[in-house]
Design an enzyme around this catalytic site. Sequence first.
Site, PDB file in Angstrom:
ATOM      1  N   HIS A 198       0.828  -1.217   0.000  1.00 58.64           N
ATOM      2  CA  HIS A 198       0.000   0.000   0.000  1.00 58.64           C
ATOM      3  C   HIS A 198       0.856   1.259   0.000  1.00 58.64           C
ATOM      4  O   HIS A 198       0.345   2.352   0.230  1.00 58.64           O
ATOM      5  CB  HIS A 198      -0.959   0.013   1.206  1.00 58.64           C
ATOM      6  CG  HIS A 198      -2.083  -0.964   1.033  1.00 58.64           C
ATOM      7  ND1 HIS A 198      -2.896  -1.353   2.058  1.00 58.64           N
ATOM      8  CD2 HIS A 198      -2.509  -1.653  -0.060  1.00 58.64           C
ATOM      9  CE1 HIS A 198      -3.799  -2.208   1.613  1.00 58.64           C
ATOM     10  NE2 HIS A 198      -3.575  -2.424   0.334  1.00 58.64           N
ATOM     11  N   LEU A 228      -5.813  -9.233  17.520  1.00 62.03           N
ATOM     12  CA  LEU A 228      -6.200  -8.900  18.901  1.00 62.03           C
ATOM     13  C   LEU A 228      -7.406  -9.719  19.328  1.00 62.03           C
ATOM     14  O   LEU A 228      -7.488 -10.247  20.427  1.00 62.03           O
ATOM     15  CB  LEU A 228      -6.534  -7.399  18.965  1.00 62.03           C
ATOM     16  CG  LEU A 228      -6.614  -6.780  20.352  1.00 62.03           C
ATOM     17  CD1 LEU A 228      -5.322  -6.949  21.089  1.00 62.03           C
ATOM     18  CD2 LEU A 228      -6.974  -5.293  20.247  1.00 62.03           C
TER      19      LEU A 228
END
Length: 233
Positions: free
Chosen positions: A104, A197
């Site tokens: 990106h 997470l």
Amino acid sequence: MGRIVTFSGAGLSAESGLNTFRDKGGIWTKYDANEVCNINKWKKNFELVHEFYNKRRVQLGTVNPNAMHKYFKDLEDRYDTLHITQNVDDLLHRAGCKNVLQIHGQIDKVYCTECGEVYRLGHEEYTFWPCKKCGSKWIKPYVIFFGESAPKYKNLWQEIASLKKDDIVLVVGTSGAVIDIASMTARKPSLKILNNLEEDKYMDDSVFDYVFYGKATTKIDEIDRLIRDKMGH
Ligand code: APR
Ligand code: ZN
């Protein structure tokens, strides 16, 4: 001997103090991606776009690689390793990683969209100077915007296509919202490890052989045990 391919997202840099995009309090809850990261609107929003990227670029100068970035460097020292990342920060480079594919782009650079000249800014603000080569004012952050073609996705697809049984895929800190790495690697014979997470609606964790939910820096030892086992050292 197999190789290691890591695939990472904003969660890799979260413990360095950089916000992720879609978690609670993420970047896209504070800024409208459509206004600051949209290839069709960036010239109309020229000042806002550069204000957004200037803030993040300067912030980069106040944070450091965390233990997982350093572990990625350790992997590179021990095995044939490639780090594919969606992150535009420079933390893998600053951790000493060399084999990094930033699909990106890189926030520490800007480029002229008229002549292609690239300028390295490091952690400095872009202050609206024109291109030194062609004089154009249309200087853009060296980051892939939404709606913009991402040439390095070709490299990503090639690397995933070439995965073999002896290889290991380590996915860290990405929701899968933009790149569905789970379905891309689902049918590959490599050992697949995921660390995020928590569960993510975009990420089908059933395709992974091992899944570690929790902060990346707290999962390094468990992940390393798996990798040493599989690689034989
Ligand atoms: N350790 C491990 N994983 C973490 C941590 C942490 N400390 N903190 C957050 N995560 C995980 C979250 O569980 C989530 O799955 O990181 C992921 C962050 O997801 P996103 O915010 O969507 O970031 P990312 O996947 O990188 O976004 C992909 O979207 O906006 C575009 O171009 C941008 O590259 C970005 C792409
Ligand atoms: Zn130019």
